[in-house]
Write a protein that holds these residues in place. Structure first.
Motif, PDB file in Angstrom:
ATOM      1  N   ASP A 156       0.820  -1.215   0.000  1.00 28.31           N
ATOM      2  CA  ASP A 156       0.000   0.000   0.000  1.00 28.31           C
ATOM      3  C   ASP A 156       0.851   1.261   0.000  1.00 28.31           C
ATOM      4  N   TRP A 227      -4.464  -1.250  10.642  1.00 32.52           N
ATOM      5  CA  TRP A 227      -5.231  -1.860   9.561  1.00 32.52           C
ATOM      6  C   TRP A 227      -4.401  -2.950   8.898  1.00 32.52           C
ATOM      7  N   PRO A 230      -4.135  -5.887   3.296  1.00 32.11           N
ATOM      8  CA  PRO A 230      -5.131  -5.889   2.209  1.00 32.11           C
ATOM      9  C   PRO A 230      -6.138  -4.744   2.328  1.00 32.11           C
ATOM     10  N   ARG A 231      -6.565  -4.457   3.555  1.00 30.31           N
ATOM     11  CA  ARG A 231      -7.517  -3.359   3.749  1.00 30.31           C
ATOM     12  C   ARG A 231      -6.855  -2.015   3.444  1.00 30.31           C
ATOM     13  N   ARG A 232      -5.603  -1.863   3.863  1.00 30.03           N
ATOM     14  CA  ARG A 232      -4.879  -0.617   3.575  1.00 30.03           C
ATOM     15  C   ARG A 232      -4.710  -0.429   2.074  1.00 30.03           C
ATOM     16  N   HIS A 233      -4.413  -1.520   1.377  1.00 28.46           N
ATOM     17  CA  HIS A 233      -4.200  -1.435  -0.067  1.00 28.46           C
ATOM     18  C   HIS A 233      -5.483  -0.989  -0.774  1.00 28.46           C
ATOM     19  N   ARG A 234      -6.609  -1.516  -0.343  1.00 32.26           N
ATOM     20  CA  ARG A 234      -7.886  -1.100  -0.947  1.00 32.26           C
ATOM     21  C   ARG A 234      -8.157   0.379  -0.666  1.00 32.26           C
ATOM     22  N   ALA A 235      -7.873   0.799   0.561  1.00 31.93           N
ATOM     23  CA  ALA A 235      -8.111   2.200   0.926  1.00 31.93           C
ATOM     24  C   ALA A 235      -7.208   3.140   0.125  1.00 31.93           C
ATOM     25  N   ARG A 237      -5.837   2.480  -2.776  1.00 32.15           N
ATOM     26  CA  ARG A 237      -6.262   2.459  -4.178  1.00 32.15           C
ATOM     27  C   ARG A 237      -7.442   3.409  -4.388  1.00 32.15           C
ATOM     28  N   ALA A 238      -8.385   3.413  -3.456  1.00 29.44           N
ATOM     29  CA  ALA A 238      -9.518   4.332  -3.557  1.00 29.44           C
ATOM     30  C   ALA A 238      -9.058   5.786  -3.431  1.00 29.44           C
ATOM     31  N   TRP A 241      -7.505   6.945  -6.723  1.00 33.90           N
ATOM     32  CA  TRP A 241      -8.530   7.272  -7.710  1.00 33.90           C
ATOM     33  C   TRP A 241      -9.203   8.606  -7.379  1.00 33.90           C
TER      34      TRP A 241
END
Length: 256
Positions: A156, A227, A230-235, A237-238, A241
């Protein structure tokens, strides 16, 4: 800056002399920006325009914050320590040169960029142009290392850093475009045309500039909150964007 230093302390990584210098100089540049905002409040005058207290205020704050940020985020890049120290030292000196030139002309009540009407103003304008070229070379070098090499840290943080450096490249492009536009207008039309319209890309320039701080700092703060990766990576990535959409909106505003 406090968060950056606290993070370094928690990871047990002592700041190198060039990093300490960059942090100190960055803090002084930001202090200069704050003091010049105080001068504006006392002295008054226009906030916009080629001769105003806005320029030493915003340049001091922005260059100081960017210097501290670059000193921090480059510590995650896998590159020669000697090369990084040399580049960071050049960047620190260049930030001082840029802010000093802007500040001197503000106190002289003269435009800083494109102003070649007197020998002293010409020397300052040429030094600012030279400093701008050095900034492009140094920051592009760091960006290429980040985009093409390895980064120390979880996925992340790597994503945040690469996105931040990518947007910083956009900042450099818009900065070069504004200087080129102003130089052409200064020679072909008039100084007033250059001073009035050369900065049309400032919205996207300013928004993209600080992604290199916002995105990695968010990654570090989420990690400190515990966190999972995986959760940090999604956050992140959002967040990337969202920042890209914001930059696109700033681009539309700049162009229209």
């Amino acid at each position: 800056m406090t968060t950056v230093l606290a993070t370094a302390a928690r990871t047990g990584r002592a700041l190198r002399p060039v990093e300490r210098t960059a942090h100190l100089v960055g803090a002084l540049l930001m202090l200069s920006g704050v003091l010049h905002f105080g001068v504006f409040l006392v002295d008054g005058g226009p906030w916009e325009g080629p001769v105003s207290w806005r320029k030493p205020t915003t340049f001091g704050l922005s260059f100081g914050l960017t210097l501290i940020t670059v000193a921090w985020v480059t510590s995650y890049l896998v590159m020669s320590p000697r090369a990084r120290a040399w580049l960071l030292g050049v960047f620190t000196a260049d930030c001082v040169l840029e802010v000093a030139g802007i500040t001197v002309q503000a106190w002289r009540r003269l435009p800083s960029h494109f102003n070649t009407e007197t020998p002293s103003s010409r020397a300052i304008a040429m030094s600012l142009a030279f400093g701008g070229a050095v900034l492009v070379v140094v920051l592009t070098t760091f960006a290429l290392v980040a985009l093409r090499g390895r980064i120390r840290g979880p996925s992340d943080l790597a994503l945040a850093l690469r996105a931040g450096w990518s947007l910083l490249l956009l900042t450099l492009l818009t900065g070069v475009a504004m200087v080129a536009k102003g130089s052409i207008l200064f020679r072909t039309e008039s100084p007033q045309a250059a001073y009035t319209t050369a900065g049309s890309l400032k919205p996207v320039h300013g928004v993209a500039l600080h992604a290199i701080l916002v995105l990695p700092l968010l990654a570090v703060l989420l990690h400190q909150r515990g966190w999972p990766e995986p959760r940090r990576h999604r956050a992140i990535r959002a967040a990337v964007w969202l920042y890209a959409v914001t930059t696109a909106a700033a681009t539309v505003i700049s162009l229209t």
